[in-house]
Design a protein around this motif. Structure first.
Motif, short mmCIF file in Angstrom:
data_model
loop_
_atom_site.label_atom_id
_atom_site.label_comp_id
_atom_site.label_asym_id
_atom_site.label_seq_id
_atom_site.Cartn_x
_atom_site.Cartn_y
_atom_site.Cartn_z
N TRP A 146 65.13 36.52 29.92
CA TRP A 146 64.42 36.12 30.77
C TRP A 146 64.85 35.95 32.60
CZ3 TRP A 146 62.93 32.56 34.98
CH2 TRP A 146 61.64 33.74 36.13
N ARG A 173 67.88 38.16 33.39
CA ARG A 173 67.28 39.51 34.78
C ARG A 173 66.83 39.03 35.79
NH1 ARG A 173 63.09 40.95 29.98
NH2 ARG A 173 64.57 41.89 28.07
N ARG A 174 66.72 37.74 36.48
CA ARG A 174 66.61 37.23 37.52
C ARG A 174 67.91 37.36 38.96
NH1 ARG A 174 63.30 37.99 34.15
NH2 ARG A 174 62.93 39.86 36.59
N SER A 229 70.48 34.44 28.05
CA SER A 229 70.32 34.37 26.59
C SER A 229 70.80 34.32 25.46
CB SER A 229 70.17 35.83 26.25
OG SER A 229 70.00 36.54 27.25
#
Length: 433
Positions: free
Chosen positions: A92, A95-96, A369
């Motif tokens: 998550w 992707r920020r 990740s």
């Protein structure tokens, strides 16, 4: 009569030389305003964490009257989120676009949760369920903060300073372990354990303020939808990171067995009182400080990979002194102090070198990740080890279980020895791995 200019210059020379010597001890990174604010946020937060590490168990025992099993559950609550959510949180975070803002939100969330405990205590609604929920919630927010931290660190620190930057962070953590428990004990004695948690809550607020005052150029979010399988594949295919993860996970598992049983063993089998136990544990904090100070010159001399290997030997080897401790009280204390000091020093070497490897070798697009997957496996060993320690100590006894744990931890170096860690260079850093 005024002194002449040459005389004034001569008189000022010793002062300037002394000032120059003093300034030479200050790491160069701390002259950078953005990094200094980032480092200050970490330092304040670490100090608050150490207060909570003492205050929360005391609340469980003295306020909600938790039993031994509940204390174990409470300890696991902090680490379970790493096992359950670490890899997903890393995906998550990649992707920020603004990971620093996520870290600020995590700090504010932890502030809100922790400040709720003294409020619940004041209202008479503090129960074990509330305590467990707060510990678990803080653990979840810590996972989010941690997976967003590597990209921010990479944005703030030049490649040649990765070891120095990680050493400063580990040094802050080590100093917090020296100062934090004493400060926590004083605050608990001065007021109460729930009120002492206000310090930790405020530390997260201070951390958020300092992070809000920096604006580094963060790496752009990943354009590809990185999946957990891809992060795992990267770790497996990278011989250096794969070896580091296998070694640190092995150490975390076996060393946490020792950590879980140490206080019980020291008090029941060896008969140490609280004062002597505090002295022994304090030696570990001092060892961590020495490890942080010595890490940078050590990696310059040995390389990052060899220093990691040294840490994998220095961490478990002293732990053999714990089950071996016997004889007179001074002899027992000397062995336990040596075990805590040496092992803590080795742990810091591992923390700094492993973080440097991840910073140097992982692509920006999947940095969070890979870090989340790495920490999910690495820190996920701790709750499993805590469960195993109780299962083994019952039938085998404390001393035998500690022998097994120390011997098992020594096998960690076997993952490093055949790896290429000591035979390659860090990309862009010019440092030997």
């Amino acid at each position: 009569m005024h002194a002449s200019a040459p005389e004034e210059t001569a008189a000022a020379a010793p002062r300037l030389a002394a000032r120059s010597r003093f300034l030479s001890w200050i790491p160069g990174l701390l002259y950078d305003t953005a990094f200094r604010r980032y480092w200050t946020a970490q330092t304040v937060s670490y100090l608050g964490d150490q207060v909570s590490a003492l205050a929360i168990p005391l609340i469980a025992v003295t306020v909600v009257h938790a039993d031994a099993a509940q204390i174990g559950y409470l300890g696991a609550a902090v680490w379970l989120p790493h096992l359950l959510f670490g890899p997903g949180a890393g995906l998550w975070a990649d992707r920020r676009r603004h990971r620093r803002r996520v870290m600020i939100a995590a700090d504010l969330g932890r502030f809100t949760l922790l400040i709720g405990l003294p409020l619940a205590y004041a209202l008479g609604t503090l129960t074990f369920t509330v305590l467990f929920a707060v510990a678990f919630g803080v653990g979840m927010l810590s996972v989010l903060f941690d997976v967003c931290n590597p990209p921010l660190f990479k944005a703030l620190v030049p490649p040649g300073d990765y070891v120095a930057g990680n050493a400063l962070g580990s040094g802050s953590r080590a100093m917090a372990k020296v100062v934090g428990p004493s400060a926590g004990g004083f605050l608990v004695q001065l007021s109460s354990a729930p009120v002492a948690l206000l310090v930790d809550a405020l530390s997260y607020l201070v951390s958020a303020v300092f992070l809000a005052r920096i604006a580094p150029q963060e790496a752009p979010p990943s354009q590809n939808r990185v999946r957990l399988r891809a992060a795992g594949r990267f770790i497996v295919r990278s011989r250096a990171i794969r070896a580091a993860l296998a070694a640190t996970a092995t150490l975390n598992f076996f060393c946490f067995v020792t950590t879980t049983l140490f206080v019980l063993y020291a008090t029941t089998t060896l008969g140490l009182g609280a004062g002597l136990l505090g002295t022994v544990l304090g030696a570990g904090a001092v060892g961590a400080v020495v490890g942080a100070v010595s890490a940078t010159p050590l990696t310059r001399r040995l390389g990052v990979g060899r220093t990691l290997l040294l840490g994998c030997l220095a961490t478990p080897a002293p732990l053999l002194l714990i089950p071996a401790a016997h004889g007179s009280r001074p002899a027992v204390l000397l062995m336990l102090v040596g075990a805590q000091f040496g092992s803590a020093m080795g742990v810091i070497w591992i923390d700094i070198t492993a973080a440097t490897l991840l910073t140097s070798l992982v692509p920006d697009a999947m940095r969070s990740s890979v870090f989340g997957a790495y920490q999910g496996v690495n820190l996920g060993m701790r709750p499993l080890a805590a469960l195993l320690s109780g299962a083994l100590a019952g039938p085998l006894g404390l001393r035998t279980t500690l022998w097994i744990a120390a011997a098992g931890a020594l096998t960690a170096c076997l993952w490093i020895l055949p790896s290429p860690l000591s035979r390659r260079a860090l990309p862009g850093g010019g440092q030997e791995v």
